[in-house]
Design a protein around this motif. Sequence first.
Motif, PDB file in Angstrom:
ATOM      1  N   ALA A 221       0.795  -1.229   0.000  1.00  0.00           N
ATOM      2  CA  ALA A 221       0.000   0.000   0.000  1.00  0.00           C
ATOM      3  C   ALA A 221       0.832   1.286   0.000  1.00  0.00           C
ATOM      4  CB  ALA A 221      -0.980  -0.014   1.170  1.00  0.00           C
ATOM      5  N   ARG A 224       2.124   1.631  -3.740  1.00  0.00           N
ATOM      6  CA  ARG A 224       1.100   1.699  -4.780  1.00  0.00           C
ATOM      7  C   ARG A 224      -0.045   2.646  -4.438  1.00  0.00           C
ATOM      8  NH1 ARG A 224       1.104  -2.729  -8.377  1.00  0.00           N
ATOM      9  NH2 ARG A 224       2.728  -4.264  -7.956  1.00  0.00           N
ATOM     10  N   GLY A 225      -0.280   2.866  -3.146  1.00  0.00           N
ATOM     11  CA  GLY A 225      -1.433   3.640  -2.711  1.00  0.00           C
ATOM     12  C   GLY A 225      -2.566   2.718  -2.278  1.00  0.00           C
ATOM     13  N   TRP A 226      -3.327   3.148  -1.279  1.00  0.00           N
ATOM     14  CA  TRP A 226      -4.389   2.307  -0.729  1.00  0.00           C
ATOM     15  C   TRP A 226      -5.542   2.108  -1.701  1.00  0.00           C
ATOM     16  CZ3 TRP A 226      -4.001  -0.640   3.481  1.00  0.00           C
ATOM     17  CH2 TRP A 226      -2.981  -0.344   4.396  1.00  0.00           C
ATOM     18  N   THR A 227      -5.662   2.988  -2.715  1.00  0.00           N
ATOM     19  CA  THR A 227      -6.743   2.843  -3.686  1.00  0.00           C
ATOM     20  C   THR A 227      -6.285   2.130  -4.954  1.00  0.00           C
ATOM     21  OG1 THR A 227      -6.265   5.062  -4.564  1.00  0.00           O
ATOM     22  CG2 THR A 227      -7.922   4.889  -2.820  1.00  0.00           C
ATOM     23  N   ASP A 228      -5.049   1.646  -4.967  1.00  0.00           N
ATOM     24  CA  ASP A 228      -4.558   0.912  -6.127  1.00  0.00           C
ATOM     25  C   ASP A 228      -5.407  -0.343  -6.345  1.00  0.00           C
ATOM     26  OD1 ASP A 228      -2.123   0.381  -8.057  1.00  0.00           O
ATOM     27  OD2 ASP A 228      -2.458  -1.497  -6.973  1.00  0.00           O
ATOM     28  N   PRO A 229      -5.732  -0.683  -7.605  1.00  0.00           N
ATOM     29  CA  PRO A 229      -6.586  -1.863  -7.863  1.00  0.00           C
ATOM     30  C   PRO A 229      -6.029  -3.159  -7.272  1.00  0.00           C
ATOM     31  CG  PRO A 229      -6.427  -0.515  -9.836  1.00  0.00           C
ATOM     32  CD  PRO A 229      -5.479   0.082  -8.842  1.00  0.00           C
ATOM     33  N   LEU A 232      -6.582  -3.085  -3.440  1.00  0.00           N
ATOM     34  CA  LEU A 232      -7.993  -3.292  -3.124  1.00  0.00           C
ATOM     35  C   LEU A 232      -8.418  -4.738  -3.400  1.00  0.00           C
ATOM     36  CD1 LEU A 232      -9.558   0.009  -4.544  1.00  0.00           C
ATOM     37  CD2 LEU A 232      -9.156  -0.588  -2.153  1.00  0.00           C
TER      38      LEU A 232
END
Length: 524
Positions: A221, A224-229, A232
């Motif tokens: 996370a 990539r970021g917590w909203t990365d597909p 998720l």
Amino acid sequence: MVTASSPDPRRWWALAALVASMLTLGFDMTILNVALPTMARDLGASTGEQQWMADAYVVVFAALMLPAGLLGDRFGRRRMLIAGLGVFLAGSLAGALADGVTAVIAARAVMGVGAALVTPLALSVLPSLFAPDERTKAVGIVSAGSTLGLPLGPIIGGWLLDHYWWGSVFLVNLPMAAVGIAACVFLLPETRDPASPKVDATSTALTAAGLGALIYAIIEAPTRGWTDPLVLALLGAAAVLIAALVLRERRTARPMLDMTLLAQRGFLFNALAATLVMFVLSGLMFLLPPYLQAVLGHDALGTGVRLLPLMGGLTVAARAAQPVVARFGSRAVVSAGLVVLAFAALLGSRTTVDSGYGFTALWLTIAGAGFGLSIVPAMSGALGTLPTDRAGSGSGLLMTLRQVGGAIGIALLGSLLASAYRDRLDVTGLPSGAADTAGESVVAAHVVADRAGAVDLVASANSAYVHGMGVAMLVCGVAALVAALLAAAFLPGGLRGGRPPAPDPAAPDPAAPDLAAPAADARQ
């Protein structure tokens, strides 16, 4: 079969075999504390890769501990114990010979398989060796073998790193595991319990896959970021797999994970308290070594020695906890221990680059005291709520939850640290490749600074790391405080003026907290 009327004359020698086995694991729980900063430098490991070096062991350990115990019950505990030590030895050898991050992670996973076999079986053979009047003493001696390795690990690991290459911290396990195998072969009688539940391969696979997906998502996370597909998708998969595990275990007549125990308030909230303690402890052991080595500039041996206040506070408080519980009750002591832990974490979050080791030693000692005061009555309280016929399944569930707490602590707190560090690091003027490398870890930033002659980068990396450590410590403090409030509100009052309920003699000793969380080996 050994009985109380005809005790096996070899039982104390057999106990020595079990102590050798547990000492091997206890030693390995902390020896890597001081090794990962060196490994990060030599192997070029990012923070996420270091998290996987730690969590590969813990996730496998947590997923396989219950089925490993059942295998021993059905096919022979001595046989499986020897097999576990053999697997642990093979994993250690592979780790010592590894030449890359992936190979180290694979070796750590193999070591987790071995540890999962050894841990439950070393204690489950005691009822067949010792009568009830001797069993408590035997459990204490075996648990002491594991506990003794905790403070020795960082010191011996630091000495090895100062004199040899990083693989020596794996290699040192080989003679210890070999001694444990020889002792089990010649001294330990075989025992079985053919009536134990069968190993459920589907539940085991669901546990491993669910935990693995959750940990992978948390580690990825920050990058990539917590909203990365992908993140998720992994979180969704983890939720589905764990829900499927719960549903399957609830419908099974003889489950490996007895989820119905969580309906008991005393077991549930004591288990949550113990899990939270392992979450904080494992995460803390991940944060400290790079701070002591890279930021404060101590060598590996000095780092190991400087972790002793945490171990000392934990050990002293753990031994003092039971008399305090007898006087004030378990709810008061668990809540107080968590408040002490929260205070230590919040104090630690105030650390600055210029604080020095004296301030660190202070809050480490307080944190150790909080760990010891909370973990012992929480474990005893959880085990004390169990009826005799469910003591085995309950202690297995409790130990699994603790391992899961440790794994998530490494992943989540390490990810918070990595994200805060990367956001605060100043890489102005560096080529893009060097900037990306410096952002991987504080150790990598020091390597880049040495090669590029960038003095300002060292100062920025140190400041960014301490900032990230402060953010993670703040989260620890808030989590411990919330847990303290929950414990005060929902835990049963426990016994006051007497002894708390005695746990099952074959269950793990609550005064010997495992860091496999491993703490267990969780370091950045």
